[in-house]
Design a protein around this motif. Structure first.
Motif, short mmCIF file in Angstrom:
data_model
loop_
_atom_site.label_atom_id
_atom_site.label_comp_id
_atom_site.label_asym_id
_atom_site.label_seq_id
_atom_site.Cartn_x
_atom_site.Cartn_y
_atom_site.Cartn_z
N UNK A 1 -30.85 -23.01 27.74
CA UNK A 1 -29.99 -21.45 27.77
C UNK A 1 -31.06 -20.21 27.99
N UNK A 2 -30.80 -19.33 28.37
CA UNK A 2 -31.42 -18.01 28.62
C UNK A 2 -30.69 -17.06 28.05
N UNK A 3 -31.46 -15.99 28.07
CA UNK A 3 -31.24 -14.90 27.42
C UNK A 3 -31.45 -13.29 28.32
N UNK A 4 -30.27 -13.05 28.08
CA UNK A 4 -30.57 -11.52 28.89
C UNK A 4 -30.78 -9.85 28.04
N UNK A 5 -31.48 -9.35 28.86
CA UNK A 5 -31.37 -8.44 28.04
C UNK A 5 -31.52 -6.70 29.10
N UNK A 6 -31.28 -5.97 28.27
CA UNK A 6 -31.16 -4.46 28.88
C UNK A 6 -32.27 -3.31 28.63
N UNK A 7 -33.13 -3.29 28.30
CA UNK A 7 -33.63 -1.81 27.70
C UNK A 7 -33.24 -1.29 27.87
N UNK A 8 -33.19 -0.39 26.81
CA UNK A 8 -33.09 1.34 27.19
C UNK A 8 -33.83 2.28 27.77
N UNK A 24 -35.30 -20.05 29.16
CA UNK A 24 -35.58 -20.69 27.57
C UNK A 24 -36.73 -21.40 27.49
N UNK A 25 -36.97 -21.17 26.42
CA UNK A 25 -38.81 -22.14 25.86
C UNK A 25 -39.19 -20.41 26.28
N UNK A 26 -39.22 -18.91 26.92
CA UNK A 26 -40.27 -17.85 27.54
C UNK A 26 -41.30 -18.36 28.36
N UNK A 27 -41.42 -18.94 29.51
CA UNK A 27 -42.29 -19.10 30.04
C UNK A 27 -41.60 -18.33 31.75
N UNK A 28 -40.37 -18.52 31.53
CA UNK A 28 -39.92 -17.70 33.09
C UNK A 28 -39.01 -16.34 33.08
N UNK A 29 -39.74 -15.96 33.30
CA UNK A 29 -38.66 -14.21 34.02
C UNK A 29 -38.26 -14.38 34.77
#
Length: 103
Positions: A1-8, A24-29
């Motif tokens: 699963x992937x996580x999305x972010x929209x930093x303030x 997933x796994x935090x290896x590729x952004x």
């Protein structure tokens, strides 16, 4: 699963996209392409490529910082330009954000 972010710390997305997505796994952004907008979504440096390059790189830095990353983590960077002379004249700004080996 992937996580999305929209930093303030950067402008709010105005379309159907996220600023950053971590695989997933935090290896590729994957970062959304950045432009020279400030936090309020206003253009910074209209007609001034150097100011635009600086703002764009500051935006990238802020997005990465929001997820625990840094500029040295970037593997590849694409910069689009319509004026190669102005592009070449902004190389010193890129060197403020990156060191060798460059992305």
């Amino acid at each position: 699963m992937s996580k999305s972010y929209n930093p303030a710390a950067v402008w709010k997305p105005f379309g159907a996209f996220s600023m950053v997505k971590i695989h997933e796994g935090g290896q590729l952004v994957h970062l959304k392409g950045q432009v020279s907008l400030d936090r309020e979504g206003q253009i910074v440096g209209k007609g001034d490529m150097r100011a635009q390059v600086r703002q764009t790189l500051e935006n990238i830095k802020a997005v990465l910082a929001a997820i625990g990353g840094e500029m040295a983590d970037i593997v590849s960077l694409t910069q689009y330009t319509t004026d190669i002379e102005r592009f070449m004249a902004s190389g010193d700004i890129r060197k403020e954000f990156f060191s060798e080996p460059y992305p």
